[in-house]
Design a protein around this motif. Structure first.
Motif, mmCIF file in Angstrom:
data_model
loop_
_atom_site.group_PDB
_atom_site.id
_atom_site.type_symbol
_atom_site.label_atom_id
_atom_site.label_comp_id
_atom_site.label_asym_id
_atom_site.label_seq_id
_atom_site.Cartn_x
_atom_site.Cartn_y
_atom_site.Cartn_z
ATOM 1 N N CYS A 133 0.863 -1.188 0.000
ATOM 2 C CA CYS A 133 0.000 0.000 0.000
ATOM 3 C C CYS A 133 0.897 1.235 0.000
ATOM 4 O O CYS A 133 2.111 1.153 0.190
ATOM 5 C CB CYS A 133 -0.919 0.028 1.223
ATOM 6 S SG CYS A 133 -0.020 0.119 2.798
ATOM 7 N N SER A 134 0.278 2.380 -0.204
ATOM 8 C CA SER A 134 0.941 3.656 0.048
ATOM 9 C C SER A 134 0.532 4.127 1.436
ATOM 10 O O SER A 134 -0.602 3.904 1.868
ATOM 11 C CB SER A 134 0.509 4.702 -0.984
ATOM 12 O OG SER A 134 0.977 5.992 -0.610
ATOM 13 N N HIS A 143 7.119 6.758 1.655
ATOM 14 C CA HIS A 143 8.077 5.930 2.373
ATOM 15 C C HIS A 143 8.767 4.998 1.381
ATOM 16 O O HIS A 143 8.096 4.253 0.659
ATOM 17 C CB HIS A 143 7.383 5.099 3.449
ATOM 18 C CG HIS A 143 6.714 5.919 4.505
ATOM 19 N ND1 HIS A 143 7.291 6.184 5.722
ATOM 20 C CD2 HIS A 143 5.512 6.556 4.512
ATOM 21 C CE1 HIS A 143 6.481 6.933 6.452
ATOM 22 N NE2 HIS A 143 5.385 7.172 5.736
ATOM 23 N N ILE A 144 10.084 5.019 1.351
ATOM 24 C CA ILE A 144 10.816 4.091 0.501
ATOM 25 C C ILE A 144 10.667 2.690 1.073
ATOM 26 O O ILE A 144 11.025 2.439 2.224
ATOM 27 C CB ILE A 144 12.299 4.480 0.392
ATOM 28 C CG1 ILE A 144 12.430 5.823 -0.344
ATOM 29 C CG2 ILE A 144 13.092 3.391 -0.337
ATOM 30 C CD1 ILE A 144 13.854 6.315 -0.452
ATOM 31 N N PRO A 235 15.726 4.489 -5.788
ATOM 32 C CA PRO A 235 16.336 3.285 -5.217
ATOM 33 C C PRO A 235 15.365 2.095 -5.305
ATOM 34 O O PRO A 235 14.182 2.295 -5.539
ATOM 35 C CB PRO A 235 16.572 3.679 -3.753
ATOM 36 C CG PRO A 235 15.481 4.658 -3.468
ATOM 37 C CD PRO A 235 15.275 5.437 -4.745
ATOM 38 N N PRO A 236 15.869 0.863 -5.112
ATOM 39 C CA PRO A 236 14.995 -0.316 -5.214
ATOM 40 C C PRO A 236 13.812 -0.222 -4.254
ATOM 41 O O PRO A 236 13.982 0.071 -3.073
ATOM 42 C CB PRO A 236 15.928 -1.478 -4.835
ATOM 43 C CG PRO A 236 17.295 -0.972 -5.133
ATOM 44 C CD PRO A 236 17.254 0.491 -4.812
ATOM 45 N N TYR A 257 -0.506 -0.692 -5.848
ATOM 46 C CA TYR A 257 -0.343 -0.694 -4.395
ATOM 47 C C TYR A 257 1.147 -0.533 -4.092
ATOM 48 O O TYR A 257 1.892 -1.510 -4.038
ATOM 49 C CB TYR A 257 -0.880 -2.000 -3.796
ATOM 50 C CG TYR A 257 -2.350 -2.225 -4.070
ATOM 51 C CD1 TYR A 257 -3.322 -1.755 -3.183
ATOM 52 C CD2 TYR A 257 -2.766 -2.914 -5.210
ATOM 53 C CE1 TYR A 257 -4.674 -1.951 -3.431
ATOM 54 C CE2 TYR A 257 -4.108 -3.116 -5.471
ATOM 55 C CZ TYR A 257 -5.049 -2.638 -4.575
ATOM 56 O OH TYR A 257 -6.386 -2.852 -4.822
ATOM 57 N N ASP A 258 1.593 0.711 -3.933
ATOM 58 C CA ASP A 258 2.989 0.980 -3.616
ATOM 59 C C ASP A 258 3.124 2.425 -3.151
ATOM 60 O O ASP A 258 2.158 3.178 -3.129
ATOM 61 C CB ASP A 258 3.914 0.694 -4.814
ATOM 62 C CG ASP A 258 3.597 1.546 -6.034
ATOM 63 O OD1 ASP A 258 3.298 2.751 -5.875
ATOM 64 O OD2 ASP A 258 3.657 1.023 -7.162
ATOM 65 N N ASP A 259 4.351 2.812 -2.805
ATOM 66 C CA ASP A 259 4.616 4.195 -2.388
ATOM 67 C C ASP A 259 5.614 4.845 -3.326
ATOM 68 O O ASP A 259 6.336 5.754 -2.949
ATOM 69 C CB ASP A 259 5.177 4.211 -0.951
ATOM 70 C CG ASP A 259 4.315 5.041 -0.008
ATOM 71 O OD1 ASP A 259 3.463 5.799 -0.514
ATOM 72 O OD2 ASP A 259 4.489 4.960 1.205
ATOM 73 N N ILE A 260 5.646 4.379 -4.565
ATOM 74 C CA ILE A 260 6.631 4.844 -5.534
ATOM 75 C C ILE A 260 6.128 6.103 -6.221
ATOM 76 O O ILE A 260 4.992 6.156 -6.696
ATOM 77 C CB ILE A 260 6.913 3.742 -6.564
ATOM 78 C CG1 ILE A 260 7.497 2.513 -5.867
ATOM 79 C CG2 ILE A 260 7.853 4.241 -7.669
ATOM 80 C CD1 ILE A 260 7.533 1.273 -6.730
ATOM 81 N N THR A 261 6.966 7.134 -6.254
ATOM 82 C CA THR A 261 6.622 8.370 -6.960
ATOM 83 C C THR A 261 6.803 8.165 -8.444
ATOM 84 O O THR A 261 7.855 7.732 -8.900
ATOM 85 C CB THR A 261 7.524 9.525 -6.481
ATOM 86 O OG1 THR A 261 7.383 9.685 -5.076
ATOM 87 C CG2 THR A 261 7.137 10.818 -7.172
ATOM 88 N N ARG A 262 5.766 8.493 -9.228
ATOM 89 C CA ARG A 262 5.845 8.321 -10.686
ATOM 90 C C ARG A 262 5.968 9.675 -11.357
ATOM 91 O O ARG A 262 5.398 10.622 -10.942
ATOM 92 C CB ARG A 262 4.602 7.576 -11.175
ATOM 93 C CG ARG A 262 4.580 6.133 -10.701
ATOM 94 C CD ARG A 262 3.286 5.439 -11.033
ATOM 95 N NE ARG A 262 3.407 4.044 -10.729
ATOM 96 C CZ ARG A 262 3.307 3.547 -9.488
ATOM 97 N NH1 ARG A 262 3.065 4.348 -8.461
ATOM 98 N NH2 ARG A 262 3.433 2.253 -9.260
#
Length: 262
Positions: A133-134, A143-144, A235-236, A257-262
């Motif tokens: 999730c984010s 959050h990385i 980063p990974p 479902y992630d916290d990755i900035t696009r």
């Protein structure tokens, strides 16, 4: 007493049968334990090793850490007046994926928080739960998330493979063509981009700096829905996407479902 061995065997078979029934829906058992604050249901169903990968708490190993995690998580859920609603599920072999919409109170208002939980049975006594999730909807921060799984030899097919290839190539127009006319993308913050115009605007912005290379780690695919656990470099970071296929072979939906900035 010649009946004793048969009696012991019958007891063990009954225990295994009861455990099998309890293991039939591992995510439901996990969510019940989290919501009730009682880990006993998991300890009974999975007396071996229990591992939890949680975005907020990190990695939890074993029943002792599990009890602490469930207690702390129950307090957090109560403080945020959390309510859970299951919106989708995929089960293939020893792996199950459940999509949730969690309603939480944040800064005096209720927000909808998309969450996905993966349960993977590694043997008849042990289980691993991975939550994706984010955290933006509940604390306003990115959050990385370090990788949970290693990238592996996971084969994707049909429209899912085409989507990943065009995403890596940064081809926004080709990505849009992989969706049905009324298809949609759901971001981790529950923002939805539906239809050709909205999808084109989203992907053009997301890919303005180049393509995104998704490294598959595990796939749970029932033919209609494919839940893909993945890593992304720089980063990974870890994430999960659910690809919902439409009747014409195109994508009806992609839910992230992630916290990755696009």
């Amino acid at each position: 007493m010649p009946w004793f061995p048969e009696f012991s065997t019958a007891i063990e078979l009954a225990r295994r049968d009861a455990r099998a029934r309890e293991q039939a829906d591992p995510v439901a058992q996990y969510l019940k334990a989290l919501y009730d604050g009682r880990p006993g249901v998991l300890e009974k169903a999975w007396p071996g090793d229990v591992v939890v990968h949680d975005p907020r708490a990190g990695a939890i190993h074993g029943h002792r850490e599990l009890r602490t995690f469930i207690h702390d998580n129950r307090e957090w859920m109560a403080a945020h007046h959390s309510r859970l609603k299951v919106v989708g599920s995929i089960t293939v072999g020893g792996r199950a994926v459940v999509e949730l919409l969690v309603h939480v109170l944040h800064e005096g208002r209720e927000v909808a928080w998309p969450v996905a939980v993966v349960a993977q049975s590694v043997d008849e006594r042990s289980v691993e739960f991975r939550t994706y999730c984010s955290q933006w909807p509940v604390d306003g921060l990115r959050h990385i998330r370090p990788p949970v799984l290693e990238a592996g030899a996971v084969e994707t097919t049909d429209v899912v493979a085409r989507y990943l290839d065009t995403l890596a190539g940064g081809d926004a127009e080709s990505i849009v063509k992989s969706f049905e006319p009324d298809g949609y993308l759901q971001e981790p913050m529950d923002t939805v981009h539906r239809g050709t115009a909205e999808l084109r605007a989203f992907y053009a912005g997301s890919l303005s700096a180049g393509g995104i290379d998704v490294q598959p780690c595990a796939a749970t695919d029932d033919g209609t829905n494919c839940a893909l656990e993945y890593n992304i470099d720089g980063p990974p970071q870890a994430g999960l996407a659910v690809f919902e296929r439409g009747a014409d072979g195109l994508l009806a939906a992609v839910r992230l479902y992630d916290d990755i900035t696009r």
